[in-house]
Design a protein around this motif. Structure first.
Motif, PDB file in Angstrom:
ATOM      1  N   ILE A 214       1.236  24.899   4.777  1.00 20.71           N
ATOM      2  CA  ILE A 214       2.476  24.277   5.698  1.00 20.71           C
ATOM      3  C   ILE A 214       2.894  22.911   5.511  1.00 20.71           C
ATOM      4  N   GLU A 215       1.882  22.263   5.105  1.00 23.62           N
ATOM      5  CA  GLU A 215       2.178  20.610   4.994  1.00 23.62           C
ATOM      6  C   GLU A 215       3.050  20.627   3.621  1.00 23.62           C
ATOM      7  N   ALA A 216       2.658  21.532   2.537  1.00 24.60           N
ATOM      8  CA  ALA A 216       3.737  21.659   1.418  1.00 24.60           C
ATOM      9  C   ALA A 216       4.983  21.948   1.665  1.00 24.60           C
ATOM     10  N   ASP A 217       5.211  22.873   2.860  1.00 28.44           N
ATOM     11  CA  ASP A 217       6.404  23.288   2.961  1.00 28.44           C
ATOM     12  C   ASP A 217       7.127  22.316   3.612  1.00 28.44           C
ATOM     13  N   ILE A 218       6.649  21.353   4.479  1.00 25.30           N
ATOM     14  CA  ILE A 218       7.308  20.211   5.207  1.00 25.30           C
ATOM     15  C   ILE A 218       7.650  19.194   4.132  1.00 25.30           C
ATOM     16  N   LEU A 219       6.695  19.067   3.319  1.00 28.64           N
ATOM     17  CA  LEU A 219       6.704  18.007   2.204  1.00 28.64           C
ATOM     18  C   LEU A 219       7.919  18.396   1.200  1.00 28.64           C
ATOM     19  N   PHE A 220       8.017  19.630   0.883  1.00 31.01           N
ATOM     20  CA  PHE A 220       9.162  20.193  -0.083  1.00 31.01           C
ATOM     21  C   PHE A 220      10.528  19.996   0.555  1.00 31.01           C
ATOM     22  N   ARG A 221      10.543  20.085   1.695  1.00 32.30           N
ATOM     23  CA  ARG A 221      12.218  19.785   2.539  1.00 32.30           C
ATOM     24  C   ARG A 221      12.693  18.464   2.355  1.00 32.30           C
ATOM     25  N   LYS A 222      11.936  17.472   1.563  1.00 31.60           N
ATOM     26  CA  LYS A 222      12.343  16.273   1.178  1.00 31.60           C
ATOM     27  C   LYS A 222      12.526  16.468  -0.235  1.00 31.60           C
ATOM     28  N   GLU A 223      13.813  16.209  -0.779  1.00 33.20           N
ATOM     29  CA  GLU A 223      14.158  16.021  -2.030  1.00 33.20           C
ATOM     30  C   GLU A 223      13.418  15.171  -2.779  1.00 33.20           C
ATOM     31  N   LEU A 224      13.069  15.354  -4.013  1.00 32.83           N
ATOM     32  CA  LEU A 224      12.480  14.498  -4.918  1.00 32.83           C
ATOM     33  C   LEU A 224      13.629  13.504  -5.551  1.00 32.83           C
ATOM     34  N   PRO A 225      13.164  12.223  -5.892  1.00 32.64           N
ATOM     35  CA  PRO A 225      14.356  11.400  -6.432  1.00 32.64           C
ATOM     36  C   PRO A 225      14.634  12.038  -7.578  1.00 32.64           C
ATOM     37  N   THR A 226      15.981  11.787  -7.813  1.00 22.86           N
ATOM     38  CA  THR A 226      16.504  12.758  -9.091  1.00 22.86           C
ATOM     39  C   THR A 226      15.928  12.508 -10.168  1.00 22.86           C
TER      40      THR A 226
ATOM     41  N   CYS B 146       1.955  11.241  -7.848  1.00 21.13           N
ATOM     42  CA  CYS B 146       2.983  12.016  -6.847  1.00 21.13           C
ATOM     43  C   CYS B 146       4.451  11.728  -7.586  1.00 21.13           C
ATOM     44  N   PRO B 147       5.087  12.794  -7.484  1.00 20.53           N
ATOM     45  CA  PRO B 147       6.267  12.535  -7.925  1.00 20.53           C
ATOM     46  C   PRO B 147       7.481  12.055  -6.584  1.00 20.53           C
ATOM     47  N   TYR B 148       6.789  11.977  -5.506  1.00 25.19           N
ATOM     48  CA  TYR B 148       7.555  11.301  -4.574  1.00 25.19           C
ATOM     49  C   TYR B 148       7.512   9.883  -4.371  1.00 25.19           C
ATOM     50  N   GLN B 149       6.705   9.378  -5.266  1.00 28.23           N
ATOM     51  CA  GLN B 149       6.465   7.758  -5.535  1.00 28.23           C
ATOM     52  C   GLN B 149       7.565   7.397  -6.288  1.00 28.23           C
ATOM     53  N   HIS B 150       8.448   6.445  -6.148  1.00 23.70           N
ATOM     54  CA  HIS B 150       9.519   5.970  -6.980  1.00 23.70           C
ATOM     55  C   HIS B 150       9.576   4.630  -6.757  1.00 23.70           C
ATOM     56  N   LYS B 151       9.225   3.738  -7.797  1.00 24.91           N
ATOM     57  CA  LYS B 151       9.443   2.248  -7.844  1.00 24.91           C
ATOM     58  C   LYS B 151       8.379   1.656  -6.758  1.00 24.91           C
ATOM     59  N   GLY B 152       7.147   2.368  -6.776  1.00 20.64           N
ATOM     60  CA  GLY B 152       6.122   1.948  -5.872  1.00 20.64           C
ATOM     61  C   GLY B 152       6.154   2.186  -4.489  1.00 20.64           C
TER      62      GLY B 152
ATOM     63  N   THR C 224       8.969   8.302  -1.122  1.00 22.70           N
ATOM     64  CA  THR C 224      10.367   8.454  -0.745  1.00 22.70           C
ATOM     65  C   THR C 224      10.281   9.797   0.157  1.00 22.70           C
ATOM     66  N   ALA C 225       8.847  10.138   0.554  1.00 23.78           N
ATOM     67  CA  ALA C 225       8.940  11.299   1.420  1.00 23.78           C
ATOM     68  C   ALA C 225       8.069  10.912   2.718  1.00 23.78           C
ATOM     69  N   ARG C 226       8.111   9.559   3.239  1.00 22.67           N
ATOM     70  CA  ARG C 226       7.292   9.082   4.054  1.00 22.67           C
ATOM     71  C   ARG C 226       7.383   9.779   5.362  1.00 22.67           C
ATOM     72  N   GLU C 227       8.349  10.250   5.740  1.00 24.20           N
ATOM     73  CA  GLU C 227       8.525  11.140   7.116  1.00 24.20           C
ATOM     74  C   GLU C 227       7.673  12.637   6.984  1.00 24.20           C
ATOM     75  N   ASN C 228       7.845  13.082   5.740  1.00 23.91           N
ATOM     76  CA  ASN C 228       7.364  14.612   5.413  1.00 23.91           C
ATOM     77  C   ASN C 228       6.135  14.476   4.888  1.00 23.91           C
ATOM     78  N   ARG C 229       5.406  13.260   4.665  1.00 24.65           N
ATOM     79  CA  ARG C 229       4.017  13.289   3.937  1.00 24.65           C
ATOM     80  C   ARG C 229       3.105  13.882   4.787  1.00 24.65           C
ATOM     81  N   PRO C 230       2.072  14.503   4.010  1.00 20.30           N
ATOM     82  CA  PRO C 230       1.050  15.191   4.451  1.00 20.30           C
ATOM     83  C   PRO C 230      -0.277  14.356   5.249  1.00 20.30           C
TER      84      PRO C 230
END
Length: 161
Positions: free
Chosen positions: A48-60, A77-83, A86-92
């Motif tokens: 369920i945490e993965a489902d919530i996380l994946f609602r946030k799009e990855l940086p292009t 983690c592919p959600y980390q961009h420039k340190g 990018t998925a702060r609200e959706n993070r597990p």
């Protein structure tokens, strides 16, 4: 709109955030939390945490096989961009709890254990299978969506709860 199960998972996130805030661990803004291989750690989360996380799009520029393969996700983690995340609200929960502050290690373990217990109880309450695995496991899935198809699917004693 979140269903009742997801609302309670989000409440666990709120509880975790409050516990972490009360402990006030130091954050060096180093990005170590997201560079798994470099710092010798792994991110575990529930389906369920993965489902919530994946609602946030990855940086292009990260939404490519070179950044989302099992091997790549085991490294960073592919959600980390420039340190930054990018998925702060959706993070597990694991992301919400982890800090590099050595003075926080014991409290980190306490919060983690309590959060996992709460999540397990919610899975049992809502009869959801317990799928707790590394982030790369969930990225390895083709659909990256994890709906709970069968509302009558039950968690039993063989489910590792």
């Amino acid at each position: 709109m979140p269903n009742a199960f997801e609302k309670e998972v989000l409440a666990v996130y709120d509880w975790v955030d409050a516990q972490v805030a009360a402990a006030s661990p130091r954050c060096d803004i180093s990005g170590r939390c997201c560079r798994f291989k470099d710092y010798g750690h792994k991110l575990f989360l529930t389906r369920i945490e993965a489902d919530i996380l994946f609602r946030k799009e990855l940086p292009t520029e990260h939404n490519v096989p070179e950044k989302t393969s099992r091997e790549a996700v085991n490294q960073a983690c592919p959600y980390q961009h420039k340190g930054l995340c990018t998925a702060r609200e959706n993070r597990p929960t694991g992301c919400r709890i982890f800090f590099c502050d050595p003075a926080y290690d014991e409290k980190c373990c306490e919060i983690t254990e309590a959060a996992i217990l709460q999540l397990k109880k919610l899975h049992e309450k809502y009869h959801k299978p317990w799928d707790y695995n590394e982030l790369s496991h969930f990225f390895d899935r083709e659909d990256r969506e994890f709906p709970f198809n069968d509302p009558n699917e039950r968690v039993d004693s063989k489910s590792s709860l």
